[in-house]
Design an enzyme around this catalytic site. Structure first.
Site, PDB file in Angstrom:
ATOM      1  N   LYS A 221       0.813  -1.218   0.000  1.00  0.00           N
ATOM      2  CA  LYS A 221       0.000   0.000   0.000  1.00  0.00           C
ATOM      3  C   LYS A 221       0.844   1.265   0.000  1.00  0.00           C
ATOM      4  O   LYS A 221       2.047   1.247   0.279  1.00  0.00           O
ATOM      5  CB  LYS A 221      -0.957  -0.005   1.198  1.00  0.00           C
ATOM      6  CG  LYS A 221      -2.133  -0.957   1.009  1.00  0.00           C
ATOM      7  CD  LYS A 221      -3.157  -0.818   2.124  1.00  0.00           C
ATOM      8  CE  LYS A 221      -4.394  -1.665   1.831  1.00  0.00           C
ATOM      9  NZ  LYS A 221      -5.405  -1.571   2.901  1.00  0.00           N
ATOM     10  N   ARG A 255      -3.632 -10.195   5.165  1.00  0.00           N
ATOM     11  CA  ARG A 255      -4.213 -10.170   3.820  1.00  0.00           C
ATOM     12  C   ARG A 255      -3.149  -9.599   2.874  1.00  0.00           C
ATOM     13  O   ARG A 255      -2.758  -8.439   2.996  1.00  0.00           O
ATOM     14  CB  ARG A 255      -5.476  -9.309   3.815  1.00  0.00           C
ATOM     15  CG  ARG A 255      -6.193  -9.242   2.468  1.00  0.00           C
ATOM     16  CD  ARG A 255      -7.441  -8.377   2.558  1.00  0.00           C
ATOM     17  NE  ARG A 255      -8.140  -8.294   1.285  1.00  0.00           N
ATOM     18  CZ  ARG A 255      -7.880  -7.384   0.346  1.00  0.00           C
ATOM     19  NH1 ARG A 255      -6.920  -6.486   0.544  1.00  0.00           N
ATOM     20  NH2 ARG A 255      -8.557  -7.386  -0.786  1.00  0.00           N
TER      21      ARG A 255
END
Length: 272
Positions: A221, A255
């Site tokens: 991210k 995740r």
């Protein structure tokens, strides 16, 4: 600490890894990679072999400013993918990344096992009731607004306090419908600045007070690659660092896009 997935109790006392499979053309890292049945099955097989316990399917990109996807298109993308995966790998535990209750219902009826909702029920007031009726595990994430507006909604007096209140309210609401297996996700990158992401990450152990499994999704991210002045393609090392710290702070599910490296983190931390 266990969750019930289609009658099988999955023990989270040793953390598990959830592999990401985006079947969208525009996801921030892997958008457009998995257009064919063969590409999808090859990636699912790779993640399962590398040790993924769950595969998370997403058909609506939730990156900041992502374009609208109709419910019909999202549902069609997901249902066809569920069918081909479960035909080839029938024991796969599929998680469905959606904030729409009818999409969730159709996917569970087609063989999926978990619902992963970025809005914790705020974007569809039927979601909590629907998931409760399906009696499947539910991942509720912290976010304000929606993917189109969330990055303009980063004002907090005390971000951790507000997030704890948010989760407490959502958990109580879900419990009122009889929803049993709840997993919480702090929502890194959603309605949070880079600095706020790291503030929450640094205090993440406080979420353990909720006494529910904690899912952490920071794979590649912008909170990593912007800090390091790099790109999503070169953010694996930073992802591994944060996944390791997340496990030390109590994360039960990672995740990720890169399953092998996350599984190695779990093995090393478990050995320690």
């Amino acid at each position: 600490m266990t969750i019930n997935c289609k009658g099988d109790l999955i023990d989270l006392s040793i953390p598990k890894v959830m592999g990401i499979l985006n079947i969208t053309p525009n996801s921030f890292y892997d958008g457009g990679k998995y257009k064919s049945d063969a590409a999808i099955l090859l990636q699912v097989e790779k993640m399962l072999v590398e040790g993924a316990t769950f595969i998370d399917l997403g058909a609506y990109s939730s990156k900041p400013g992502a374009e609208f996807v109709s419910e019909e298109m999202e549902q069609n993308r997901l249902l066809s993918t569920i069918t081909i995966i479960l035909k080839e790998f029938p024991n796969t535990v599929l998680s469905i990344d959606t904030f729409r209750s009818q999409v969730a219902k159709k996917c569970i009826e087609s063989g999926a096992a978990i619902i992963n909702d970025i809005s914790a029920g705020f974007l569809d007031d039927k979601m909590l009731e629907t998931v409760a009726s399906l009696q499947v595990p539910y991942i509720m994430m912290h976010m304000k607004g929606n993917p189109e507006t969330m990055q303009s909604m980063t004002n907090y007096d005390d971000i951790l306090k507000e997030m704890m209140f948010y989760f407490s309210e959502r958990i109580n609401k879900a419990r009122s419908f009889g929803l049993n297996d709840i997993i919480i996700d702090p929502g890194f990158g959603f309605a949070k600045t880079l600095e706020q992401n790291y503030e929450v990450f640094g205090k993440m152990e406080y979420f353990n007070m909720l006494e529910l499994p904690l899912l952490v999704g920071i794979s590649r991210k912008s909170m990593i690659y912007k800090l390091l002045e790099s790109t999503p393609d070169t953010a694996l090392n930073g992802t591994t660092v944060l996944n390791t710290i997340a496990l030390q702070k109590g994360a039960k599910i990672l995740r990720v896009h890169d399953v092998k490296e996350a599984v190695e983190c779990v093995k090393i931390i478990n050995q320690l």
